[in-house]
Enzyme design. Structure first.
Site, PDB file in Angstrom:
ATOM      1  N   HIS A  56      15.194 -20.260 -11.823  1.00  0.00           N
ATOM      2  CA  HIS A  56      15.720 -20.631 -10.041  1.00  0.00           C
ATOM      3  C   HIS A  56      15.637 -22.212 -10.547  1.00  0.00           C
ATOM      4  O   HIS A  56      16.592 -22.752  -9.726  1.00  0.00           O
ATOM      5  CB  HIS A  56      14.776 -20.438  -8.603  1.00  0.00           C
ATOM      6  CG  HIS A  56      15.620 -21.265  -7.304  1.00  0.00           C
ATOM      7  ND1 HIS A  56      16.704 -20.605  -6.700  1.00  0.00           N
ATOM      8  CD2 HIS A  56      15.452 -22.401  -6.788  1.00  0.00           C
ATOM      9  CE1 HIS A  56      16.034 -21.460  -5.534  1.00  0.00           C
ATOM     10  NE2 HIS A  56      16.124 -22.681  -5.595  1.00  0.00           N
ATOM     11  N   GLU A  57      14.357 -22.867 -10.740  1.00  0.00           N
ATOM     12  CA  GLU A  57      14.084 -24.490 -10.877  1.00  0.00           C
ATOM     13  C   GLU A  57      14.978 -24.910 -12.156  1.00  0.00           C
ATOM     14  O   GLU A  57      15.350 -25.916 -11.725  1.00  0.00           O
ATOM     15  CB  GLU A  57      12.542 -24.075 -10.893  1.00  0.00           C
ATOM     16  CG  GLU A  57      12.163 -23.524 -10.136  1.00  0.00           C
ATOM     17  CD  GLU A  57      12.432 -24.737  -8.618  1.00  0.00           C
ATOM     18  OE1 GLU A  57      12.929 -25.496  -9.096  1.00  0.00           O
ATOM     19  OE2 GLU A  57      11.589 -24.095  -7.258  1.00  0.00           O
ATOM     20  N   HIS A  60      18.636 -25.927 -11.390  1.00  0.00           N
ATOM     21  CA  HIS A  60      18.605 -26.615 -10.817  1.00  0.00           C
ATOM     22  C   HIS A  60      18.906 -27.394 -11.900  1.00  0.00           C
ATOM     23  O   HIS A  60      19.524 -29.169 -11.658  1.00  0.00           O
ATOM     24  CB  HIS A  60      17.457 -27.279  -9.612  1.00  0.00           C
ATOM     25  CG  HIS A  60      17.685 -26.322  -8.277  1.00  0.00           C
ATOM     26  ND1 HIS A  60      18.853 -25.893  -7.794  1.00  0.00           N
ATOM     27  CD2 HIS A  60      16.753 -25.820  -7.495  1.00  0.00           C
ATOM     28  CE1 HIS A  60      18.479 -24.997  -6.374  1.00  0.00           C
ATOM     29  NE2 HIS A  60      17.113 -25.791  -6.574  1.00  0.00           N
TER      30      HIS A  60
END
Length: 196
Positions: A56-57, A60
């Site tokens: 997820h990170e 980004h």
């Protein structure tokens, strides 16, 4: 890919990954288990919760870099400690392990797409975990699939809430239609995973 992660960011991601995995392991072992079961649950947390969080990170980060911005994950030691302590004492995991900070003046559209990258990644990760649930026939693989499906659906749903610094607020500001699709898909997957 690792060369695009400076040593401090790699360290922060690893510490946050381990802390979140420990918190979820403590959540699963309430009531006590033997060492082998604890280790099995810890590995399962590393594979399900840890991978969901790290990817997820990184989504980004790499979405921001695609637009030419520098982005870097920074752990939040206080929130990591709270996550572990709450899991151990209360049986609840509230994990806000840190955030990926984007450096530069991203437009509303770029910011929305960068923010959407994390929840989209979690929704995509739901696919292989759902396949494990549906095709494994139960057992350990079925359990890994179920936990992975639920965790990814939860992370996507939580992050799509249109409040505070969460991804949903930035996605909604950019595109209400994309926001609607992502929050409905996330919520539906979470609801379905809780029925399994």
């Amino acid at each position: 890919m690792l060369q695009r992660l400076p040593p401090r960011e790699r360290r922060d991601l690893l510490i946050a990954w381990l802390a979140i995995s420990i918190a979820f392991t403590l959540l699963y072992v309430r009531g006590g288990v033997d060492v082998n079961t604890f280790l099995l649950l810890f590995v399962m947390s590393l594979v399900t919760v840890g991978v969901a969080f790290v990817l997820h990170e990184l989504a980004h980060k790499f979405a921001a870099m695609r637009y030419g911005y520098w982005a870097e994950f920074q752990k939040d030691n206080q929130m990591l400690l709270i996550a572990v302590v709450m899991a151990a004492l209360v049986g609840v995991v509230f994990a806000a392990p840190g955030a990926t900070y984007v450096y530069g003046n991203a437009t509303k559209g770029e910011n929305g797409r960068i923010s959407a990258a994390g929840p989209i990644t979690n929704l995509v990760l739901c696919i292989p975990f759902a396949a494990l649930v549906l095709l494994s026939g139960g057992g350990l693989l079925g359990l890994v699939g179920l936990v992975g499906l639920r965790v990814n659906a939860m992370i996507a749903t939580f992050n799509m809430l249109p409040i505070s610094v969460l991804d949903g607020r930035k996605v909604l500001a950019w595109s209400p239609a994309v926001f609607a699709v992502l929050i409905v898909a996330s919520g539906a997957l979470l609801f379905w995973s809780l029925l399994l």
